[in-house]
Enzyme design. Structure first.
Site, PDB file in Angstrom:
ATOM      1  N   ASP A  24       5.182 -21.233  23.613  1.00 34.54           N
ATOM      2  CA  ASP A  24       4.421 -20.112  24.157  1.00 34.54           C
ATOM      3  C   ASP A  24       3.144 -19.850  23.367  1.00 34.54           C
ATOM      4  O   ASP A  24       2.467 -18.849  23.586  1.00 34.54           O
ATOM      5  CB  ASP A  24       5.281 -18.852  24.135  1.00 34.54           C
ATOM      6  N   GLY A  26       0.216 -20.955  23.469  1.00 32.63           N
ATOM      7  CA  GLY A  26      -1.084 -20.966  24.129  1.00 32.63           C
ATOM      8  C   GLY A  26      -1.724 -19.592  24.162  1.00 32.63           C
ATOM      9  O   GLY A  26      -2.953 -19.483  24.104  1.00 32.63           O
ATOM     10  N   ILE A  27      -0.911 -18.532  24.256  1.00 34.05           N
ATOM     11  CA  ILE A  27      -1.456 -17.175  24.178  1.00 34.05           C
ATOM     12  C   ILE A  27      -1.933 -16.885  22.761  1.00 34.05           C
ATOM     13  O   ILE A  27      -3.019 -16.364  22.542  1.00 34.05           O
ATOM     14  CB  ILE A  27      -0.406 -16.137  24.613  1.00 34.05           C
ATOM     15  N   TYR A 143      11.767 -10.651  13.585  1.00 33.88           N
ATOM     16  CA  TYR A 143      11.185 -11.055  12.309  1.00 33.88           C
ATOM     17  C   TYR A 143      11.056  -9.857  11.380  1.00 33.88           C
ATOM     18  O   TYR A 143      10.849  -8.723  11.833  1.00 33.88           O
ATOM     19  CB  TYR A 143       9.801 -11.656  12.526  1.00 33.88           C
ATOM     20  N   ALA A 144      11.176 -10.103  10.093  1.00 35.77           N
ATOM     21  CA  ALA A 144      10.920  -9.076   9.083  1.00 35.77           C
ATOM     22  C   ALA A 144       9.463  -9.204   8.658  1.00 35.77           C
ATOM     23  O   ALA A 144       9.110 -10.072   7.864  1.00 35.77           O
ATOM     24  CB  ALA A 144      11.854  -9.272   7.886  1.00 35.77           C
ATOM     25  N   ARG A 145       8.626  -8.350   9.223  1.00 37.49           N
ATOM     26  CA  ARG A 145       7.186  -8.438   8.970  1.00 37.49           C
ATOM     27  C   ARG A 145       6.602  -7.045   8.856  1.00 37.49           C
ATOM     28  O   ARG A 145       6.727  -6.230   9.763  1.00 37.49           O
ATOM     29  CB  ARG A 145       6.486  -9.191  10.106  1.00 37.49           C
ATOM     30  N   LYS A 173      16.765 -14.889  16.869  1.00 43.41           N
ATOM     31  CA  LYS A 173      15.937 -15.811  16.085  1.00 43.41           C
ATOM     32  C   LYS A 173      15.284 -15.022  14.957  1.00 43.41           C
ATOM     33  O   LYS A 173      14.803 -13.906  15.166  1.00 43.41           O
ATOM     34  CB  LYS A 173      14.852 -16.425  16.965  1.00 43.41           C
ATOM     35  N   GLY A 199       9.717 -24.207  10.094  1.00 43.10           N
ATOM     36  CA  GLY A 199       9.877 -25.495   9.457  1.00 43.10           C
ATOM     37  C   GLY A 199       9.122 -25.446   8.151  1.00 43.10           C
ATOM     38  O   GLY A 199       8.461 -24.450   7.849  1.00 43.10           O
ATOM     39  N   ARG A 226       5.986 -25.309  16.394  1.00 39.42           N
ATOM     40  CA  ARG A 226       4.929 -26.264  16.011  1.00 39.42           C
ATOM     41  C   ARG A 226       5.445 -27.425  15.181  1.00 39.42           C
ATOM     42  O   ARG A 226       4.903 -28.529  15.253  1.00 39.42           O
ATOM     43  CB  ARG A 226       3.817 -25.512  15.263  1.00 39.42           C
TER      44      ARG A 226
END
Length: 262
Positions: A24, A26-27, A143-145, A173, A199, A226
């Site tokens: 996804d 591309g956005i 996510y933890a952000r 995830k 990764g 990616r």
């Protein structure tokens, strides 16, 4: 779990384990390497063993026919890397739109600890209610952000995955904490299957070691973008990841079996 959710989870994974390739981006990033000819990339990663692929709804007609029987997840929010704040994910579709696009599941990204957390919690809560009406699984990317959060802190990651379960998601995830011992806490923080993102920038072997560590800690697989779709051989790296997730290979053995060791 309803029969519909269980049946559709079987389409996006295999025997309770998951190799998801999100594309996804591309956005977020534009038509980067691996996404211009997304048809060929989808064909390659699913031939390599990916259980499912993930895109925004507008790419659906480029997915079907190239996924070799794999599952399809439609992502329902996004932001751009060139906008004022990439953590500010906004809705890009609905459950109904995802179903019209042929989705087996939907996904939604939430940044726990960011200044947008409150709005994203509300949006994910609404989405899981709506998806449940159709028996459609939800993959919550929690996510933890935030300004005071380390993204690999196992305590913060554990909080993030628990939040996803509390809001009604079916799969989670999140980021990887860096080692199996600390990631055990993350997996133990929820009863849901946990998939790791990303990764390693240090190459194929280190990425596979991260996957191996996560699986040893109790994870159910990966949602890896990616690292797979921008690889010089997406099919081979997808095969290597699949061997670790589904066949319990070591990182080194998977690298060799997928013909990446050279």
């Amino acid at each position: 779990m309803t029969p519909g959710i269980a049946a559709r989870l079987d389409r996006v994974g295999t025997d309770g384990r998951y190799v998801v390739v999100p594309m996804d981006h591309g956005i977020t990033l534009g038509a980067v390497n691996g996404l211009k000819d997304i048809e060929s990339t989808i064909d390659a990663v699913t031939r390599g063993g990916a259980d499912s692929v993930l895109t925004q709804k507008g790419i659906a007609d480029r997915v079907h026919g190239n996924k070799n029987g794999a599952g399809y997840i439609v992502h329902l929010n996004g932001s751009t890397a060139i906008g004022p704040d990439s953590n500010d994910k906004r809705a890009t579709g609905s459950v109904e739109a995802a179903l019209r696009a042929g989705a087996d599941a939907v996904s939604f990204h939430i940044n726990v600890g960011s200044k947008y957390e409150r709005e994203q919690i509300e949006a994910l809560g609404r989405l899981t209610d709506q998806a449940a009406e159709y028996g459609l699984p939800v993959l919550a990317m929690t996510y933890a952000r935030g300004p005071d959060i380390e993204g690999d802190d196992p305590e913060a990651l554990g909080h993030a995955v628990r939040l996803g379960e509390e809001l009604g998601a079916d799969l989670i995830k999140t980021g990887y904490s860096g080692d199996a011992e600390s990631f055990e806490h993350v997996c133990e923080s929820t009863s849901l299957p946990v998939l790791i993102a990303g990764g390693s920038p240090d190459g194929d072997l280190e990425s596979l070691r991260d996957v191996r560590g996560a699986m040893d800690a109790g994870a159910a697989g990966v949602s890896m973008g990616r690292t797979i779709f921008q690889h010089e051989s997406p099919e081979h790296i997808a095969r290597a990841v699949s061997l670790v997730v589904h066949d319990d290979y070591s990182a080194e053995a998977a690298l060799e079996a997928a013909e990446l060791s050279k």
